[in-house]
Design a protein around this motif. Structure first.
Motif, short mmCIF file in Angstrom:
data_model
loop_
_atom_site.label_atom_id
_atom_site.label_comp_id
_atom_site.label_asym_id
_atom_site.label_seq_id
_atom_site.Cartn_x
_atom_site.Cartn_y
_atom_site.Cartn_z
N LEU A 28 0.81 -1.21 0.00
CA LEU A 28 0.00 0.00 0.00
C LEU A 28 0.85 1.26 0.00
O LEU A 28 0.40 2.32 -0.45
CB LEU A 28 -0.93 0.00 1.22
CG LEU A 28 -2.00 -1.10 1.20
CD1 LEU A 28 -2.67 -1.22 2.55
CD2 LEU A 28 -3.03 -0.82 0.11
N ALA A 29 2.08 1.17 0.45
CA ALA A 29 2.92 2.36 0.56
C ALA A 29 3.64 2.70 -0.74
O ALA A 29 3.82 3.88 -1.05
CB ALA A 29 3.95 2.19 1.68
N GLY A 80 -1.17 -1.44 -4.86
CA GLY A 80 -1.65 -0.75 -3.67
C GLY A 80 -2.15 0.64 -3.97
O GLY A 80 -3.13 1.10 -3.36
N LEU A 81 -1.50 1.33 -4.92
CA LEU A 81 -1.95 2.66 -5.32
C LEU A 81 -3.34 2.59 -5.93
O LEU A 81 -4.24 3.37 -5.59
CB LEU A 81 -0.96 3.27 -6.30
CG LEU A 81 -1.33 4.64 -6.87
CD1 LEU A 81 -1.34 5.70 -5.77
CD2 LEU A 81 -0.37 5.05 -7.98
N VAL A 82 -3.56 1.64 -6.84
CA VAL A 82 -4.86 1.48 -7.49
C VAL A 82 -5.93 1.12 -6.46
O VAL A 82 -7.03 1.69 -6.45
CB VAL A 82 -4.77 0.42 -8.59
CG1 VAL A 82 -6.17 0.01 -9.08
CG2 VAL A 82 -3.94 0.93 -9.76
N LEU A 83 -5.63 0.19 -5.57
CA LEU A 83 -6.60 -0.25 -4.58
C LEU A 83 -7.02 0.89 -3.65
O LEU A 83 -8.22 1.12 -3.42
CB LEU A 83 -6.03 -1.39 -3.75
CG LEU A 83 -5.93 -2.75 -4.44
CD1 LEU A 83 -5.02 -3.68 -3.63
CD2 LEU A 83 -7.31 -3.37 -4.62
N ARG A 114 -4.65 9.39 1.14
CA ARG A 114 -4.15 10.77 1.26
C ARG A 114 -2.63 10.80 1.20
O ARG A 114 -2.04 11.67 0.53
CB ARG A 114 -4.64 11.37 2.58
CG ARG A 114 -4.17 12.81 2.79
CD ARG A 114 -4.52 13.31 4.18
NE ARG A 114 -3.83 12.55 5.21
CZ ARG A 114 -2.56 12.77 5.58
NH1 ARG A 114 -1.86 13.72 4.98
NH2 ARG A 114 -2.01 12.05 6.53
N ARG A 115 -1.99 9.87 1.88
CA ARG A 115 -0.53 9.83 1.86
C ARG A 115 0.00 9.53 0.45
O ARG A 115 1.00 10.10 0.01
CB ARG A 115 -0.01 8.78 2.84
CG ARG A 115 -0.11 9.18 4.31
CD ARG A 115 0.39 8.07 5.20
NE ARG A 115 0.38 8.41 6.60
CZ ARG A 115 1.39 8.96 7.27
NH1 ARG A 115 2.51 9.26 6.61
NH2 ARG A 115 1.31 9.23 8.55
N GLN A 116 -0.67 8.63 -0.25
CA GLN A 116 -0.26 8.33 -1.62
C GLN A 116 -0.36 9.57 -2.50
O GLN A 116 0.55 9.88 -3.27
CB GLN A 116 -1.14 7.21 -2.19
CG GLN A 116 -0.91 5.85 -1.58
CD GLN A 116 -1.91 4.83 -2.09
OE1 GLN A 116 -2.96 5.19 -2.65
NE2 GLN A 116 -1.60 3.56 -1.91
N ALA A 117 -1.50 10.26 -2.41
CA ALA A 117 -1.69 11.46 -3.22
C ALA A 117 -0.67 12.54 -2.88
O ALA A 117 -0.16 13.24 -3.76
CB ALA A 117 -3.12 11.99 -3.04
N ASN A 118 -0.36 12.68 -1.58
CA ASN A 118 0.65 13.66 -1.17
C ASN A 118 2.02 13.31 -1.75
O ASN A 118 2.76 14.20 -2.18
CB ASN A 118 0.73 13.73 0.35
CG ASN A 118 -0.44 14.48 0.96
OD1 ASN A 118 -1.14 15.22 0.27
ND2 ASN A 118 -0.67 14.28 2.24
#
Length: 436
Positions: free
Chosen positions: A106-107, A112-115, A133-137
């Motif tokens: 997920l990180a 993990g980004l798609v999910l 939110r962390r992914q988008a940041n």
């Protein structure tokens, strides 16, 4: 391929993703879903998930189609995920944290980004609320770079995908794309030759495909932005019988099919060049989106095309011909994108594949002797260069489109072939990215 830990209880389904996600795994599972399913939970187990051939784009296609059907899609992970502040370390740029495989997925891994971007966190797993939110940041702060190491990627989240974020000049966009492809391909032992003309063919293929996803796959027919993550996946395959290699038959779904024949021609070509036909290094590049698909666009439908399979093939075949497009007359690039992709594949001595709707179509540009016919005509609409194979084989219906090119890496120039010392490290290396 067996699907691990799938449980169906009435209208709710839970799928524990396999450790190595492939197109075959996703489509095999997806074909078992009944029409009355109301909710699907995608579970990232303790062993995590990495993307195999076609895995991430197939996962996105399945999720997008479920959502269009009104199915609620949830994401779950082990309850202990991201405890004790581990998220702070795992989401740092260029730092591999010591979290669990589920947390690493997920990180900084593309599945993990798609999910996390497409699914809602399952009840009771509050720590997942912060993941998207962390992914988008991370994407914003690092110029769309996501992850690190061999899981490094570039990505565009559909809701933030606007033309104003791109350079206005298409020539400048191609230059930026070439730089990113070189960065994604380069390793300590592997440096592509930036001056080699075939690298520019690869850039042309990816550029045309990404432009197509922007023009045709970002919005639904009512003008609403489609929730998706547009991706370009770059994957190396070292195939054959050498150390660290994947047996060629592992890339082939059916003996004697178009993929099997293509790989056979490459082996024949390697033998004639005095190289070992059992040590092939291939590059696969796949551009994917979660839109409505080629046939739906060509038919001006309202959703993913569900007419007769023969009619669907006719629409897709029409789309790959010169001027085969839904763009208005006089618009720049009208009807040229897929033509340029197939022409670039021909020059790369590659295999072109298009997965959309219920079709997986392909076209190889290498003859039985492992050479590229020099008289292939990309000007006439009735040219054999545009004839696609696979029109009668029906696959599970999916949303979006994935277009791929597979070709031998040694055709990118003298600096592209990894040394024997590096082969075990690079055999399963995966690079992913998107033009933004």
């Amino acid at each position: 391929m067996s699907i691990d830990s799938t449980k169906q209880t009435g209208p709710s389904v839970r799928w524990a993703l396999p450790g190595r996600l492939t197109r075959a795994a996703v489509e095999s599972w997806f074909s078992t879903l009944g029409p009355d399913v109301d909710e699907v939970t995608f579970h990232v187990s303790h062993r995590g998930c990495t993307s195999g051939p076609g895995g991430t784009e197939s996962l996105q296609s399945a999720i997008c189609l479920l959502q269009r059907r009104g199915v609620n899609t949830l994401l779950s992970a082990p309850p202990t995920s991201f405890e004790d502040g581990r998220a702070d370390d795992l989401f740092l740029d260029n730092v591999e944290g010591h979290g669990t495989d589920a947390e690493k997925t997920l990180a900084y891994r593309l599945p993990g980004l798609v999910l996390a971007q497409l699914c809602t966190p399952a009840p009771g797993i509050e720590q997942l609320v912060d993941v998207a939110r962390r992914q988008a940041n991370q994407l914003r702060q690092n110029s769309a770079v996501f992850g690190h190491g061999r899981y490094r990627s570039l990505a565009v989240i559909g809701a933030s995908d606007h033309r104003t974020h791109l350079r206005e000049s298409d020539a400048v966009r191609q230059d930026v794309l070439e730089d990113r492809i070189l960065r994604l391909l380069s390793t300590e032992h592997y440096q592509p030759n930036s001056e080699h003309p075939l690298l520019h063919e690869l850039v042309e293929f990816v550029y045309q495909a990404t432009e197509n996803t922007f023009d045709h796959a970002r919005r639904s027919f009512d003008g609403e932005l489609i929730k998706q993550v547009r991706t370009v996946a770059i994957e190396r395959h070292q195939v054959g019988s050498g150390a660290g290699a994947v047996p060629i038959e592992d890339l082939v779904s059916t003996p004697g099919d178009s993929m099997s024949r293509y790989l056979g021609t490459l082996q024949a070509r390697a033998a004639r060049r005095g190289e070992d036909p059992e040590h092939l290094t291939l590059l696969a590049v796949t551009i994917a989106d979660g839109g409505v698909g080629v046939a739906a666009r060509m038919s001006n439908g309202f959703d993913v095309y569900d007419g007769a399979l023969g009619d669907e093939f006719a629409l897709v075949q029409q789309a790959v011909l010169p001027d085969g497009t839904t763009k208005p007359a006089g618009e720049p690039g009208r009807g040229a994108g897929l033509v340029k992709m197939m022409r670039a594949t021909h020059r790369l001595r590659g295999r072109f594949e298009l997965r959309t709707g219920r079709l997986a179509l392909s076209r190889s540009y290498v003859d039985d002797h492992g050479t590229t016919p020099g008289d292939t005509d990309f000007r006439r609409r009735d040219s054999a260069a545009y004839q696609l194979e696979g029109s009668t084989q029906e696959h599970p219906l999916v949303a979006g489109t994935a277009v791929s090119v597979l070709f031998p890496m040694f055709d990118l120039g003298p600096n592209t072939k990894p040394s024997s010392k590096s082969r075990p490290d690079t055999a399963r290396a995966h690079r992913s990215g998107v033009l933004v």
